[in-house]
Design a protein around this motif. Structure first.
Motif, short mmCIF file in Angstrom:
data_model
loop_
_atom_site.label_atom_id
_atom_site.label_comp_id
_atom_site.label_asym_id
_atom_site.label_seq_id
_atom_site.Cartn_x
_atom_site.Cartn_y
_atom_site.Cartn_z
N LEU A 26 7.57 -4.45 -7.56
CA LEU A 26 8.99 -4.07 -7.54
C LEU A 26 9.26 -3.02 -6.48
N ARG A 27 8.43 -1.99 -6.42
CA ARG A 27 8.61 -0.91 -5.45
C ARG A 27 8.47 -1.44 -4.02
N ALA A 28 7.53 -2.37 -3.82
CA ALA A 28 7.28 -2.92 -2.49
C ALA A 28 8.30 -3.99 -2.09
N GLY A 29 9.05 -4.49 -3.07
CA GLY A 29 10.02 -5.54 -2.78
C GLY A 29 9.38 -6.90 -2.57
N ILE A 47 1.28 6.58 -6.88
CA ILE A 47 0.15 7.46 -7.20
C ILE A 47 0.63 8.90 -7.27
N GLU A 48 1.45 9.29 -6.30
CA GLU A 48 1.96 10.66 -6.30
C GLU A 48 2.90 10.92 -7.48
N GLU A 49 3.60 9.90 -7.90
CA GLU A 49 4.56 10.06 -9.00
C GLU A 49 3.91 10.04 -10.37
N VAL A 50 2.97 9.09 -10.60
CA VAL A 50 2.43 8.92 -11.95
C VAL A 50 0.91 8.81 -12.03
N GLY A 51 0.21 8.86 -10.92
CA GLY A 51 -1.25 8.73 -10.95
C GLY A 51 -1.68 7.29 -10.71
N THR A 52 -2.98 7.06 -10.75
CA THR A 52 -3.51 5.74 -10.44
C THR A 52 -3.61 4.82 -11.64
N ASP A 53 -3.77 5.36 -12.82
CA ASP A 53 -4.03 4.54 -14.00
C ASP A 53 -2.78 3.93 -14.64
N ASP A 54 -1.66 4.56 -14.45
CA ASP A 54 -0.46 4.16 -15.17
C ASP A 54 0.47 3.27 -14.36
N VAL A 55 -0.05 2.60 -13.36
CA VAL A 55 0.79 1.78 -12.48
C VAL A 55 0.36 0.33 -12.59
N SER A 56 1.28 -0.52 -13.01
CA SER A 56 0.97 -1.95 -13.11
C SER A 56 1.25 -2.63 -11.78
N PHE A 57 0.66 -3.80 -11.60
CA PHE A 57 0.93 -4.58 -10.40
C PHE A 57 2.41 -4.96 -10.33
N ARG A 58 3.02 -5.15 -11.48
CA ARG A 58 4.45 -5.49 -11.53
C ARG A 58 5.29 -4.36 -10.95
N VAL A 59 4.98 -3.12 -11.32
CA VAL A 59 5.74 -1.96 -10.83
C VAL A 59 5.51 -1.80 -9.32
N ILE A 60 4.28 -2.00 -8.88
CA ILE A 60 3.98 -1.91 -7.45
C ILE A 60 4.78 -2.98 -6.70
N VAL A 110 -9.37 -2.36 -8.30
CA VAL A 110 -10.30 -1.67 -7.40
C VAL A 110 -10.00 -2.05 -5.95
N ASP A 111 -9.78 -3.34 -5.68
CA ASP A 111 -9.42 -3.77 -4.31
C ASP A 111 -8.17 -3.04 -3.83
N LEU A 112 -7.18 -2.97 -4.69
CA LEU A 112 -5.93 -2.31 -4.32
C LEU A 112 -6.14 -0.82 -4.09
N LEU A 113 -6.89 -0.17 -4.95
CA LEU A 113 -7.13 1.26 -4.82
C LEU A 113 -7.89 1.58 -3.53
N LEU A 114 -8.93 0.81 -3.24
CA LEU A 114 -9.72 1.06 -2.03
C LEU A 114 -8.90 0.81 -0.77
N ALA A 115 -8.11 -0.26 -0.77
CA ALA A 115 -7.27 -0.55 0.39
C ALA A 115 -6.20 0.53 0.56
N THR A 116 -5.64 0.99 -0.53
CA THR A 116 -4.61 2.04 -0.45
C THR A 116 -5.23 3.34 0.06
N LEU A 165 0.82 -1.21 0.00
CA LEU A 165 0.00 0.00 0.00
C LEU A 165 0.86 1.26 0.00
N ALA A 166 1.96 1.25 0.76
CA ALA A 166 2.87 2.39 0.78
C ALA A 166 3.50 2.59 -0.60
N ALA A 167 3.89 1.49 -1.23
CA ALA A 167 4.49 1.58 -2.57
C ALA A 167 3.49 2.15 -3.56
N TYR A 168 2.25 1.69 -3.51
CA TYR A 168 1.24 2.20 -4.44
C TYR A 168 0.97 3.68 -4.18
N ALA A 169 0.91 4.09 -2.90
CA ALA A 169 0.70 5.50 -2.58
C ALA A 169 1.82 6.36 -3.15
#
Length: 194
Positions: free
Chosen positions: A40-43, A25-38, A57-63, A18-22
């Motif tokens: 990688l960022r989350a380790g 989101i600040e860097e590129v928005g919500t639409d342009d982020v793949s689960f793969r990139v998330i 949607v599950d990821l966005l709501l939880a984040t 969730l921290a990685a996705y947040a």
């Protein structure tokens, strides 16, 4: 923005996702982020992200719920008459992290999966019952509803997008409106002479 913990405790892995996705989101928005990139960022592995959050949607709501409970959390006010200052500070926090404020506003309106459109409702009601016990049920509900409306990321987004207001003006307007709601009942509390 609530002080209550999320409905269920998050694992360290979930918090990392969730921290990685947040951050993303600040860097590129919500639409342009793949689960793969998330992942990688989350380790973590991409399958791990899908295991916890099967859909975008599950990821966005939880984040969004995580953002509200961590980044935009605040201490509980000591008095209902301190709430205008807390609302001002919250509006300033939204202005510092606008992309996250937009995400919280959009998901809070759905009111599902941990997102809470009125996270301080119970707190406001409790304080009013304690500090202004002579206030009738209908009047108390109206004050709580008005404060909850002002104390929301949706209000910040509306003032920003629809009215074109800047951060300081939004914070001032929300605080002044909250004070205007509370001023007519101030004399009915023990705080009147303070």
């Amino acid at each position: 923005m609530g002080t209550a913990p999320p409905a269920q405790e998050l694992s360290g892995t979930q918090a990392s996702i969730l921290a990685a996705y947040a951050e993303l989101i600040e860097e590129v928005g919500t639409d342009d982020v793949s689960f793969r990139v998330i992942a990688l960022r989350a380790g973590v592995g991409e399958r791990t992200v899908f295991r916890y959050y099967p859909t975008r949607v599950d990821l966005l709501l939880a984040t969004s719920a995580w953002i509200e409970h961590t980044i935009f959390s605040r201490a509980e006010s000591e008095s209902i008459f301190d709430v205008p200052i807390a609302i001002r500070e919250t509006m300033e926090a939204y202005d510092r992290r606008p992309e996250l404020a937009h995400v919280v506003a959009e998901t809070a309106m759905r009111g599902v999966n941990g997102a809470d459109p009125a996270p301080h409702q119970t707190e406001f009601d409790r304080m009013l019952r304690s500090e202004v016990p002579s206030l009738g049920d209908d009047d108390r509900r109206a004050v709580v509803a008005a404060l909850c409306h002002l104390d929301s990321s949706a209000t910040w987004v509306t003032m920003r997008r629809e009215l074109g207001m800047g951060g300081r003006d939004i914070a001032d307007a929300a605080m002044w409106a909250a004070e205007a709601i509370l001023d007519p009942i101030r004399h009915r509390s023990g705080a009147a002479g303070e």
